[in-house]
Design a protein around this motif. Structure first.
Motif, PDB file in Angstrom:
ATOM      1  N   ARG A   1     -20.050  14.962   1.217  1.00 20.17           N
ATOM      2  CA  ARG A   1     -20.625  15.873   1.884  1.00 20.17           C
ATOM      3  C   ARG A   1     -21.979  15.683   2.612  1.00 20.17           C
ATOM      4  O   ARG A   1     -22.819  14.996   2.004  1.00 20.17           O
ATOM      5  CB  ARG A   1     -20.729  17.139   1.265  1.00 20.17           C
ATOM      6  CG  ARG A   1     -20.947  18.349   1.967  1.00 20.17           C
ATOM      7  CD  ARG A   1     -20.662  19.750   1.301  1.00 20.17           C
ATOM      8  NE  ARG A   1     -20.575  21.013   1.964  1.00 20.17           N
ATOM      9  CZ  ARG A   1     -21.634  21.710   2.029  1.00 20.17           C
ATOM     10  NH1 ARG A   1     -22.689  21.426   1.165  1.00 20.17           N
ATOM     11  NH2 ARG A   1     -21.556  22.764   2.696  1.00 20.17           N
TER      12      ARG A   1
ATOM     13  N   SER B   1     -25.780  15.556   3.989  1.00 19.19           N
ATOM     14  CA  SER B   1     -27.050  16.032   3.339  1.00 19.19           C
ATOM     15  C   SER B   1     -27.324  17.483   4.039  1.00 19.19           C
ATOM     16  O   SER B   1     -26.898  17.820   5.164  1.00 19.19           O
ATOM     17  CB  SER B   1     -28.234  14.980   3.426  1.00 19.19           C
ATOM     18  OG  SER B   1     -28.325  14.886   4.868  1.00 19.19           O
ATOM     19  N   ALA B   2     -28.302  18.074   3.488  1.00 19.76           N
ATOM     20  CA  ALA B   2     -28.644  19.475   3.824  1.00 19.76           C
ATOM     21  C   ALA B   2     -29.522  19.269   5.272  1.00 19.76           C
ATOM     22  O   ALA B   2     -29.365  19.742   6.291  1.00 19.76           O
ATOM     23  CB  ALA B   2     -29.474  20.284   2.801  1.00 19.76           C
ATOM     24  N   GLU B   3     -29.960  17.851   5.424  1.00 18.67           N
ATOM     25  CA  GLU B   3     -31.010  17.435   6.506  1.00 18.67           C
ATOM     26  C   GLU B   3     -30.120  17.180   7.481  1.00 18.67           C
ATOM     27  O   GLU B   3     -30.304  17.664   8.671  1.00 18.67           O
ATOM     28  CB  GLU B   3     -31.649  16.343   6.014  1.00 18.67           C
ATOM     29  CG  GLU B   3     -32.820  16.873   5.128  1.00 18.67           C
ATOM     30  CD  GLU B   3     -32.430  16.731   3.680  1.00 18.67           C
ATOM     31  OE1 GLU B   3     -33.199  17.110   2.903  1.00 18.67           O
ATOM     32  OE2 GLU B   3     -31.325  16.481   3.428  1.00 18.67           O
TER      33      GLU B   3
ATOM     34  N   GLN C   1     -27.081  18.486   8.236  1.00 23.30           N
ATOM     35  CA  GLN C   1     -26.442  19.757   8.457  1.00 23.30           C
ATOM     36  C   GLN C   1     -27.482  20.602   9.363  1.00 23.30           C
ATOM     37  O   GLN C   1     -26.892  21.019  10.273  1.00 23.30           O
ATOM     38  CB  GLN C   1     -26.121  20.699   7.327  1.00 23.30           C
ATOM     39  CG  GLN C   1     -24.856  20.022   6.403  1.00 23.30           C
ATOM     40  CD  GLN C   1     -24.519  20.980   5.314  1.00 23.30           C
ATOM     41  OE1 GLN C   1     -24.502  22.147   5.398  1.00 23.30           O
ATOM     42  NE2 GLN C   1     -24.472  20.264   4.138  1.00 23.30           N
ATOM     43  N   ALA C   2     -28.743  20.353   8.905  1.00 15.62           N
ATOM     44  CA  ALA C   2     -29.610  21.422   9.587  1.00 15.62           C
ATOM     45  C   ALA C   2     -29.989  20.782  11.096  1.00 15.62           C
ATOM     46  O   ALA C   2     -30.016  21.360  12.006  1.00 15.62           O
ATOM     47  CB  ALA C   2     -30.862  21.504   8.822  1.00 15.62           C
TER      48      ALA C   2
ATOM     49  N   ARG D   1     -27.310  22.033  13.394  1.00 18.91           N
ATOM     50  CA  ARG D   1     -27.388  23.552  13.902  1.00 18.91           C
ATOM     51  C   ARG D   1     -28.645  23.425  14.812  1.00 18.91           C
ATOM     52  O   ARG D   1     -28.363  24.261  15.526  1.00 18.91           O
ATOM     53  CB  ARG D   1     -27.812  24.167  12.523  1.00 18.91           C
ATOM     54  CG  ARG D   1     -26.463  24.725  11.622  1.00 18.91           C
ATOM     55  CD  ARG D   1     -26.915  25.465  10.434  1.00 18.91           C
ATOM     56  NE  ARG D   1     -25.828  26.176   9.934  1.00 18.91           N
ATOM     57  CZ  ARG D   1     -25.331  27.523  10.527  1.00 18.91           C
ATOM     58  NH1 ARG D   1     -26.062  27.944  11.019  1.00 18.91           N
ATOM     59  NH2 ARG D   1     -24.407  28.211   9.483  1.00 18.91           N
TER      60      ARG D   1
ATOM     61  N   ALA E   1     -22.024  22.109   8.013  1.00 20.79           N
ATOM     62  CA  ALA E   1     -22.824  23.053   8.448  1.00 20.79           C
ATOM     63  C   ALA E   1     -22.471  24.336   8.749  1.00 20.79           C
ATOM     64  O   ALA E   1     -22.877  25.258   8.754  1.00 20.79           O
ATOM     65  CB  ALA E   1     -23.703  22.395   9.634  1.00 20.79           C
TER      66      ALA E   1
END
Length: 401
Positions: free
Chosen positions: A176, A178-180, A182-183, A186, A277
């Protein structure tokens, strides 16, 4: 004196096969080490990035449905003959056909007739558990070994005399983003702080054309409940123009991610970042359902085929679900709307509770975890298992008798 390189002809007829073939090529090189690997055949951008020179663009073969294929039948048959002739001329150790059995297995039959000593392997067991069980007996005449993605498939193959290994499904091991990452996606599409829906109407032109209208209407209804809804559509290269054109008519702006011009690996990373995301997804049936599960995205499935194809399919199908998650778990974990049941209002109603926290979302994520475990998430990478299985099949050679 070291053994000569293993010569493998790979034939992948569409995007799903390309995604399987690329990591398999890497794994074969890794497993063979100093012995080396020689490859040729048919594949898409991902396999070509691994060094495969494709005889022709594999997206020419991306047609699904009994009646949809008719206008292109002559061209497809010519490509079959061309591919089989190339296999016979090159005389590889292994012919490895990947997915797309309507094309690959016919190539295998022609190639085996020309080269009786050829070892033939098919990657992705045909879904004989769903329809036309006689296909297993027929393919056994010219197929030695099968690589199965689903754990219940090997007995169907071995019952007809072929060898078969369950190698696991690649989707079960997808990392999956990373949050970075995904951000970043977005931010790129202006969806920061907004509910984000991922729409994936398929990798074939016919799929996109049939699903564009009902998907678009469902999005319009969903946007009435979520006025700030953002939509992202990660398109396959072969349908990017069609997806952009059809999505332009939707009542909600869709940010189409076109992979063309990007390095294939980078395009894949961006696609999975966009999926991960998203708060929920509306997708066609197929492998994408497992990819969404790996990205931990709850989903709703919609699908349509040519009406005449549907009439015939209803007589042949032995299952009542088109969703791999539902099939694996033997339960209706994922809402699906197929053919005349693809009603936009019902699709929007099913998507609504998935866009935010709640029991519907939690139930889907739990189901996804259970399904991915069944598909080999905790074992060796499927590509490694598949590579070892191919090498072992090459060492055994073709079946006798």
């Amino acid at each position: 004196m070291s053994a000569r390189p293993l010569r493998v002809c790979l034939v992948a007829g569409e995007a799903s096969g390309d995604r399987l073939g690329a990591p398999l090529i890497r794994a074969l090189r890794e497993e063979l080490g100093d012995r080396g690997l020689e490859i040729r055949g048919v594949g898409g951008e991902l396999m070509q990035a691994e060094g495969l020179h494709s005889l022709f663009p594999s997206d020419e073969l991306a047609v699904m449905g009994l009646f949809e294929v008719l206008p292109r039948l002559r061209a497809i048959l010519a490509r079959m003959d061309e591919t089989a002739a190339d296999v016979a001329a090159w005389a590889p150790d292994v012919l490895l056909t990947i997915d797309s059995p309507a094309f690959g297995l016919r190539v295998a039959r022609r190639a085996r007739a020309a080269c009786p000593g050829l070892t033939t392997v098919h990657y992705v067991a045909p879904s004989v558990w769903a329809w036309r069980p006689g296909r297993a007996r027929k393919m056994a005449r010219y197929t030695d070994h099968v690589l199965a993605l689903l754990p219940f498939e090997p007995p169907y193959m071995t019952a007809e005399g072929m060898t078969c290994d369950f190698v696991g499904h690649p989707a079960s091991r997808l990392p999956r983003p990373s949050a970075e990452a995904q951000a970043a996606v977005r931010a790129q599409i202006g969806a920061a702080g907004r509910p984000l829906l991922c729409v994936m109407p398929g990798s074939r032109r016919g799929e996109v054309a049939r699903l564009a209208a009902p998907f678009g209407e469902a999005l319009g209804l969903l946007a009435q409940r979520h006025p700030d809804l953002a939509v992202v559509l990660p398109a396959a290269a072969g349908v990017a123009d069609a997806a952009r054109e059809l999505a332009a008519a939707w009542p909600v702006e869709a940010h189409v991610l076109d992979p063309r011009g990007l390095d294939p690996a980078e395009a894949e990373r961006r696609k999975f970042a966009a999926m991960a995301a998203s708060d929920a997804a509306l997708a066609a049936s197929g492998t994408v359902t497992l990819e969404l599960a790996a990205m931990r995205v709850p989903q709703v499935i919609g699908y349509r085929v040519n009406p005449l194809t549907a009439v015939i399919a209803r007589r042949l199908l032995k299952i009542d679900t088109a969703n791999l998650l539902n099939l694996l778990l033997k339960e209706r974990a994922v809402p699906e709307f197929i053919q005349h049941f693809l009603v936009p209002a019902k699709v929007a109603a099913a998507l609504d509770p998935l866009l935010g926290p709640g029991p519907a979302r939690d139930a889907q994520l739990s189901a996804a975890d259970r399904a991915l475990a069944l598909l080999g998430r905790d074992g060796e990478p499927p590509s490694t298992r598949a590579a070892r299985s191919v090498i072992a099949a090459a060492a055994r050679g073709p079946r006798r008798g």
